[in-house]
Design an enzyme around this catalytic site. Structure first.
Site, PDB file in Angstrom:
ATOM      1  N   ASP A 120      25.818  35.551  50.168  1.00  0.00           N
ATOM      2  CA  ASP A 120      25.030  34.287  50.205  1.00  0.00           C
ATOM      3  C   ASP A 120      25.340  32.966  50.992  1.00  0.00           C
ATOM      4  O   ASP A 120      24.714  32.566  51.543  1.00  0.00           O
ATOM      5  CB  ASP A 120      24.747  34.071  48.732  1.00  0.00           C
ATOM      6  CG  ASP A 120      25.904  33.503  48.050  1.00  0.00           C
ATOM      7  OD1 ASP A 120      27.089  33.989  48.522  1.00  0.00           O
ATOM      8  OD2 ASP A 120      26.108  32.960  46.780  1.00  0.00           O
ATOM      9  N   GLY A 121      26.820  33.129  51.016  1.00  0.00           N
ATOM     10  CA  GLY A 121      27.218  31.840  51.910  1.00  0.00           C
ATOM     11  C   GLY A 121      26.861  31.926  53.164  1.00  0.00           C
ATOM     12  O   GLY A 121      26.197  31.238  54.034  1.00  0.00           O
ATOM     13  N   ASP A 144      30.092  41.740  44.904  1.00  0.00           N
ATOM     14  CA  ASP A 144      29.548  41.163  43.564  1.00  0.00           C
ATOM     15  C   ASP A 144      28.237  41.599  43.385  1.00  0.00           C
ATOM     16  O   ASP A 144      27.715  41.466  42.052  1.00  0.00           O
ATOM     17  CB  ASP A 144      29.393  39.429  43.816  1.00  0.00           C
ATOM     18  CG  ASP A 144      30.593  39.201  44.319  1.00  0.00           C
ATOM     19  OD1 ASP A 144      31.907  39.667  43.682  1.00  0.00           O
ATOM     20  OD2 ASP A 144      30.906  38.329  44.890  1.00  0.00           O
ATOM     21  N   MET A 186      36.486  41.348  39.467  1.00  0.00           N
ATOM     22  CA  MET A 186      35.925  40.075  40.180  1.00  0.00           C
ATOM     23  C   MET A 186      34.262  40.029  40.024  1.00  0.00           C
ATOM     24  O   MET A 186      33.923  40.519  39.153  1.00  0.00           O
ATOM     25  CB  MET A 186      35.980  40.243  41.708  1.00  0.00           C
ATOM     26  CG  MET A 186      37.444  39.993  42.177  1.00  0.00           C
ATOM     27  SD  MET A 186      37.517  40.180  44.056  1.00  0.00           S
ATOM     28  CE  MET A 186      38.849  39.158  44.321  1.00  0.00           C
ATOM     29  N   GLY A 187      33.516  39.313  40.678  1.00  0.00           N
ATOM     30  CA  GLY A 187      32.122  39.157  40.770  1.00  0.00           C
ATOM     31  C   GLY A 187      31.658  37.660  40.726  1.00  0.00           C
ATOM     32  O   GLY A 187      30.449  37.575  40.616  1.00  0.00           O
ATOM     33  N   ARG A 188      32.420  36.747  40.839  1.00  0.00           N
ATOM     34  CA  ARG A 188      32.119  35.322  40.831  1.00  0.00           C
ATOM     35  C   ARG A 188      31.244  35.118  39.702  1.00  0.00           C
ATOM     36  O   ARG A 188      31.562  35.248  38.673  1.00  0.00           O
ATOM     37  CB  ARG A 188      31.283  35.055  42.218  1.00  0.00           C
ATOM     38  CG  ARG A 188      32.261  34.803  43.397  1.00  0.00           C
ATOM     39  CD  ARG A 188      31.699  34.018  44.339  1.00  0.00           C
ATOM     40  NE  ARG A 188      30.294  34.585  44.818  1.00  0.00           N
ATOM     41  CZ  ARG A 188      29.412  33.899  45.569  1.00  0.00           C
ATOM     42  NH1 ARG A 188      29.924  32.650  46.161  1.00  0.00           N
ATOM     43  NH2 ARG A 188      28.249  34.222  45.757  1.00  0.00           N
ATOM     44  N   ARG A 283      47.930  42.579  26.714  1.00  0.00           N
ATOM     45  CA  ARG A 283      48.341  42.627  28.208  1.00  0.00           C
ATOM     46  C   ARG A 283      47.217  42.181  29.038  1.00  0.00           C
ATOM     47  O   ARG A 283      45.905  42.835  28.671  1.00  0.00           O
ATOM     48  CB  ARG A 283      49.045  43.592  28.386  1.00  0.00           C
ATOM     49  CG  ARG A 283      50.368  44.202  27.881  1.00  0.00           C
ATOM     50  CD  ARG A 283      51.602  43.210  28.493  1.00  0.00           C
ATOM     51  NE  ARG A 283      53.041  43.521  27.796  1.00  0.00           N
ATOM     52  CZ  ARG A 283      53.184  43.144  26.510  1.00  0.00           C
ATOM     53  NH1 ARG A 283      52.367  42.152  25.880  1.00  0.00           N
ATOM     54  NH2 ARG A 283      54.401  43.426  26.254  1.00  0.00           N
ATOM     55  N   HIS A 289      41.923  41.767  44.760  1.00  0.00           N
ATOM     56  CA  HIS A 289      41.441  42.128  45.813  1.00  0.00           C
ATOM     57  C   HIS A 289      41.298  43.579  46.024  1.00  0.00           C
ATOM     58  O   HIS A 289      40.982  44.012  47.093  1.00  0.00           O
ATOM     59  CB  HIS A 289      42.052  41.292  46.946  1.00  0.00           C
ATOM     60  CG  HIS A 289      41.662  39.831  47.257  1.00  0.00           C
ATOM     61  ND1 HIS A 289      42.312  39.054  46.205  1.00  0.00           N
ATOM     62  CD2 HIS A 289      40.853  39.095  47.857  1.00  0.00           C
ATOM     63  CE1 HIS A 289      41.930  37.662  46.364  1.00  0.00           C
ATOM     64  NE2 HIS A 289      40.852  37.665  47.341  1.00  0.00           N
TER      65      HIS A 289
HETATM   66  O1  F6P Z   1      32.485  37.465  46.952  1.00  0.00           O
HETATM   67  C1  F6P Z   1      33.427  38.473  47.024  1.00  0.00           C
HETATM   68  C2  F6P Z   1      34.833  37.987  46.052  1.00  0.00           C
HETATM   69  O2  F6P Z   1      35.815  38.924  45.964  1.00  0.00           O
HETATM   70  C3  F6P Z   1      34.460  37.548  44.831  1.00  0.00           C
HETATM   71  O3  F6P Z   1      34.488  38.425  43.707  1.00  0.00           O
HETATM   72  C4  F6P Z   1      35.604  36.422  44.642  1.00  0.00           C
HETATM   73  O4  F6P Z   1      35.476  35.775  43.575  1.00  0.00           O
HETATM   74  C5  F6P Z   1      35.884  35.915  45.767  1.00  0.00           C
HETATM   75  O5  F6P Z   1      35.193  36.788  46.692  1.00  0.00           O
HETATM   76  C6  F6P Z   1      37.275  35.612  46.161  1.00  0.00           C
HETATM   77  O6  F6P Z   1      37.651  35.127  47.477  1.00  0.00           O
HETATM   78  P1  F6P Z   1      38.978  35.069  48.201  1.00  0.00           P
HETATM   79  O7  F6P Z   1      38.891  36.567  48.816  1.00  0.00           O
HETATM   80  O8  F6P Z   1      38.671  34.028  49.229  1.00  0.00           O
HETATM   81  O9  F6P Z   1      40.020  34.876  47.238  1.00  0.00           O
END
Ligand code: F6P
Length: 365
Positions: A120-121, A144, A186-188, A283, A289
């Site tokens: 989206d960015g 995401d 992840m997933g924002r 835990r 990543h």
């Molecule tokens: O949009 C992909 C993503 O991996 C998200 O899930 C995560 O919040 C973000 O990018 C992490 O970004 P960066 O690589 O800048 O830490």
């Protein structure tokens, strides 16, 4: 009037990397060369490469043997915004519009159109370039799966596969040690990865941003399992999971980035809170990543190839400033301005949410 035949295009990957980017690049370049005899340029490191005028010609052989390779051979950046580019001026940071510089870098090489592979960015910036007259087509990427207008983005299936494998592994150690294990994915601001991997991995609790949780309800779910003789629990938490009071855990802020907020850290925070309220051993594992790496799944390779080819065909038909999408199983496209600034989140009553509830999964409510 006859339509002027296009001769030269460029391709770039923007935003966070994800499995399948190389498969799209390969499809774009091979279609462009094979079917249309086009000259193709590869922009290095996303919009940063446009700003810094870094691009090279791509030959057919440059994209051979990359279908199965993760990452992007072009490099990427998720911090450079040509319309608000951060420049250090002494101790201060200045923000400049350097978009004309980018357009010149393309025009100087005779490049007539750009294929932008991004989330989206990247698409929001692409829409701004489109307003300035640049011809471009977008290809939806992101692990995401939150890009507005398309049912699926490539990279998502691989991320879910990786997350599910991790949950499966955590299961055995949770069960051996009688622990509560929290897997942060992840997933924002969207819960697609957590929902799919959580259901596939048989999570007992799934936390997603779209369904704000209450901590006592999570503790109840975990204690309830203990009372029923289940001595371990698996919680899958999206990094953007939100408490009822709106609390979200922010890892860091990156000045100048199109999306400065980086989420992360909810896993360890939950481990501490749930441990304190249940007295069970907890835990946390942050997958991070790892979800963006590795070889794309067959489904992602096929989707990436389909979308890359479709993007090139759209350009050649003269369709510009559109995002290629997959809607209800059909390929189509949407104007970029309709996509920019919007995300696609999990509907609260999505079929998978209902199915998860039916098999006893708690969403912490
Ligand atoms: O949009 C992909 C993503 O991996 C998200 O899930 C995560 O919040 C973000 O990018 C992490 O970004 P960066 O690589 O800048 O830490």
């Amino acid at each position: 009037m006859p339509v002027k035949r296009m001769r030269s295009i460029a391709v770039m990957t923007g935003g966070g990397d994800c499995p399948g980017l190389n498969a799209v690049i390969r499809a774009v370049v091979k279609t462009a060369i094979n079917r249309y005899g086009l000259e193709v340029w590869g922009v290095h490191d996303g919009y940063l490469g446009l700003i810094e005028n870094r691009m090279d010609r791509l030959a057919y052989n440059d994209v051979s043997n990359i279908l199965t390779v993760g990452g992007t051979i072009l490099g990427t950046s998720n911090t450079a915004n040509p319309f608000r580019f951060a420049v250090q001026a002494g101790r201060r940071m200045l923000y400049q519009d350097v978009s004309d510089r980018c357009l010149r870098a393309l025009a100087d090489r005779g490049i007539e159109a750009l294929v932008c592979i991004g989330g989206d960015g990247t698409m929001a910036t692409a829409a701004q370039f489109a307003k300035k007259g640049l011809a471009l087509v977008g290809v939806p990427k992101t692990i995401d799966n939150d890009l507005y207008g398309t049912d699926v983005t490539f990279g998502f299936d691989t991320a879910v596969t990786t997350a599910t494998e991790a949950i499966d592994k955590v299961h055995t150690t949770a069960s051996s040690h009688h622990r509560v294990m929290i897997v942060e994915v992840m997933g924002r601001y969207a819960g697609w990865i957590a929902l799919h991997a959580g259901v596939a991995g048989g999570a007992d609790v799934i936390l997603i941003p779209e369904i704000p949780y209450e901590l006592p309800k999570i503790c109840e779910a975990v204690l309830g399992r203990s009372r029923r003789g289940k001595r371990f629990s698996i919680i899958v938490a999206a990094e953007g999971a939100k408490a009822k009071d709106g609390r979200m855990i922010v890892r860091t802020r990156i000045a100048g980035s199109p999306d400065p907020i980086r989420l992360g850290g909810i896993g360890p925070w939950l481990a501490q809170e749930i441990g304190a309220c249940t007295s069970l051993e907890c835990r946390a594992v942050i997958l991070g990543h790892v979800q963006r790496g590795g070889t794309p799944t067959p489904q992602d390779r096929a989707l990436a190839t389909t979308l890359g080819h479709a993007a090139l065909e759209l350009l050649m038909k003269g369709v510009k400033n559109h995002l290629v999408v997959l809607k209800d199983g059909q390929l189509s496209s949407l104007p970029l301005h309709r996509v920019a600034g919007r995300i696609r989140t999990v509907p609260a009553h999505h079929a998978l949410v209902r199915a998860a509830r039916a098999v006893g999964t708690s969403f912490g409510v």
